[in-house]
Design an enzyme around this catalytic site. Sequence first.
Site, PDB file in Angstrom:
ATOM      1  N   ARG A  37       0.823  -1.214   0.000  1.00  0.00           N
ATOM      2  CA  ARG A  37       0.000   0.000   0.000  1.00  0.00           C
ATOM      3  C   ARG A  37       0.855   1.262   0.000  1.00  0.00           C
ATOM      4  NH1 ARG A  37      -3.561  -0.143   5.036  1.00  0.00           N
ATOM      5  NH2 ARG A  37      -1.632  -1.043   5.774  1.00  0.00           N
ATOM      6  N   ASN A  55      -6.117  -2.414   2.094  1.00  0.00           N
ATOM      7  CA  ASN A  55      -6.072  -3.852   2.338  1.00  0.00           C
ATOM      8  C   ASN A  55      -7.492  -4.375   2.451  1.00  0.00           C
ATOM      9  OD1 ASN A  55      -3.298  -4.104   2.393  1.00  0.00           O
ATOM     10  ND2 ASN A  55      -3.134  -4.059   4.611  1.00  0.00           N
TER      11      ASN A  55
END
Length: 108
Positions: A37, A55
């Site tokens: 990320r 996520n």
Amino acid sequence: FADTKVSDIVTRLNLNMLNRKNLMLKVTGSVQGVFYRATANEIANELGLKGYVMNMKDGSVFIETEGTAEQLTKFIEWCNRGPSRAIVTDVNIQEGTVKEFTDFKIRY
């Protein structure tokens, strides 16, 4: 540059805005806990993309992003590799509706 008319520049900018696409990507593999990320956020901002990365409970990473075909192509290429600690097994891509995101960020 001196021969370029302001109207030509505005037309090109408007065409670029019209050519913006929205893509939704689901990245699977070993992609959580490996800075996927954070690195996706960095790369997207470097490319000038807008949207977000997050996520998912199933262990995947979801990305919704908007940009030009050129920007998105470069980003998809990176998504298939990911950061050095990731093992990407698949990137599922779907086209969506442009939402005019104003920035790119990590969602929690």
